[in-house]
Design a protein around this motif. Structure first.
Motif, short mmCIF file in Angstrom:
data_model
loop_
_atom_site.label_atom_id
_atom_site.label_comp_id
_atom_site.label_asym_id
_atom_site.label_seq_id
_atom_site.Cartn_x
_atom_site.Cartn_y
_atom_site.Cartn_z
N VAL A 128 -5.07 4.37 4.15
CA VAL A 128 -5.70 3.09 3.83
C VAL A 128 -5.33 2.04 4.87
O VAL A 128 -6.19 1.26 5.33
N ALA A 174 2.28 1.38 -3.59
CA ALA A 174 1.28 1.56 -4.64
C ALA A 174 0.52 2.88 -4.52
O ALA A 174 0.21 3.52 -5.53
N CYS A 175 0.25 3.30 -3.29
CA CYS A 175 -0.60 4.48 -3.07
C CYS A 175 0.18 5.72 -2.67
O CYS A 175 -0.40 6.81 -2.62
N GLY A 176 1.45 5.57 -2.35
CA GLY A 176 2.19 6.71 -1.84
C GLY A 176 2.14 6.75 -0.32
O GLY A 176 1.31 6.09 0.32
N VAL A 208 -1.44 8.52 1.35
CA VAL A 208 -2.65 7.78 1.01
C VAL A 208 -2.55 6.34 1.52
O VAL A 208 -3.51 5.78 2.08
N GLY A 209 -1.38 5.74 1.34
CA GLY A 209 -1.18 4.39 1.83
C GLY A 209 -1.36 4.29 3.33
O GLY A 209 -1.94 3.33 3.85
N LEU A 227 0.82 -1.21 0.00
CA LEU A 227 0.00 0.00 0.00
C LEU A 227 0.85 1.26 0.00
O LEU A 227 0.53 2.24 -0.69
#
Length: 331
Positions: free
Chosen positions: A98, A89-91, A94-95, A86
């Motif tokens: 999440v 993939a999301c930075g 943001v990760g 995460l």
């Protein structure tokens, strides 16, 4: 470490806030069940595969210890993989959000509150019958042996103990280790609830889970008592009596941890909790927590809920302060 100390604190703070606001939505439960159910499925599989009645207690204890280590390895690996995937993939930010939302499923602030409110509502709506039905969902003792005061005491004791186990402990380990700490703690706590019983089947196999659960709950139980006392001071409760009850009574509880938040809540509310109780048809002797009224009412139960909400808010405030310090020091 994939998650830095500051990120672990921030993740725990967001998770606490998200769970307090939204809980675990029933639609998600219907779609994918719950992480604790997944963990419980793995524990059940290990129990069936490894806990053989023909083995000696020594070998069952050894297998139970290896099962616990395997469980922790799987859970830690899954959490660390989630961290890596995460965050990549999301930075970073943001990760982290999440991950925090995923971690929120492992806290019990909102669900615990709802279950105890159901006991008070059951008593108000259907009398003793309604209270017994509701309290049977959150305690292991035989509700048929409980009068109204016993129902209310059982609910408040469950509220206090699970504030430590279901709210403070995962937050403590989350602040230290992030998602891996929260998930690892829940794995041990779930194992203790499933196999950590002093029964012929699990006394040996569940020995490691029960003992390790006692150890990892030591800091949280003391913190939970502290948060209850601070909450009492902020809301007009008798925090001094709570402190005296903790000092005098917590060590007399049959659990090395449950007595701390129970004594704090009993003293702060002017009540008397714990004492001898019936599990199944067996009377279990235990020390009394607090020296107030044992004739607890539904009104006292609602006072306990207000104190619980304040204690949750105190913990969130403490984690927020630590997260702010962590971000300023480690950014």
């Amino acid at each position: 470490m994939i998650v830095t100390p500051a990120a672990a604190l921030l993740l725990t703070l967001i998770a606490l806030l998200a769970e307090a606001a939204f809980g675990y939505p029933p639609s998600i439960y219907r779609a994918i069940s719950h992480p604790v159910v997944w963990i419980g499925g793995l524990i059940g599989w290990l129990d069936r595969r490894l806990n053989k009645p023909e083995l000696s207690d020594f070998h069952r204890r050894l297998r139970g210890t290896l099962a616990l280590l395997f469980l922790l390895g799987v859970v830690f690996l899954a959490a660390l993989c989630a961290d890596f995937i995460l965050l990549v993939a999301c930075g970073r930010w943001v990760g982290l959000v999440v991950l925090a939302i995923a971690a929120s499923s492992l806290f019990a602030q909102r669900s615990l509150h709802a279950h105890v409110v159901a006991v008070a509502d059951g008593l108000d709506r259907d009398g003793l019958k309604g209270g017994r039905e509701a309290v049977s969902q959150i305690v292991g003792r035989n509700p048929a042996h409980l009068d109204e005061a016993g129902v209310c005491r059982a609910a408040i004791e469950s509220l206090a103990e699970n504030f430590s186990d279901g709210v403070v402990a995962p937050a403590f380990w989350g602040c230290l280790l992030g998602l891996a700490g929260i998930a690892g703690y829940k794995a041990v706590n779930t194992a203790d609830s499933m196999i950590g019983h002093r029964t012929p089947k699990h006394a040996a196999f569940g020995w490691a889970a029960a003992r390790f659960d006692d150890v990892i709950n030591l800091p949280a139980s003391r913190l939970a008592a502290f948060f209850v006392l601070v909450a009492a001071a902020l809301t007009g409760g008798d925090w001094r009596a709570g402190g005296r009850a903790v000092w005098r009574d917590a060590g007399h509880h049959r659990s090395p941890n449950a007595g701390w938040p129970e004594a704090a809540m009993a003293g702060a509310l002017g009540l008397r909790l714990a004492g001898p109780r019936v599990y199944g048809e067996t009377l279990v002797a235990d020390g009394w927590m607090g020296d107030g009224r044992a004739a607890v009412t539904a009104g006292d139960l609602r006072r306990a809920l207000r104190l619980y909400r304040a204690a949750c808010a105190v913990q969130i405030g403490v984690v927020a302060i630590l997260a702010a310090i962590g971000i300023s020091c480690f950014r």
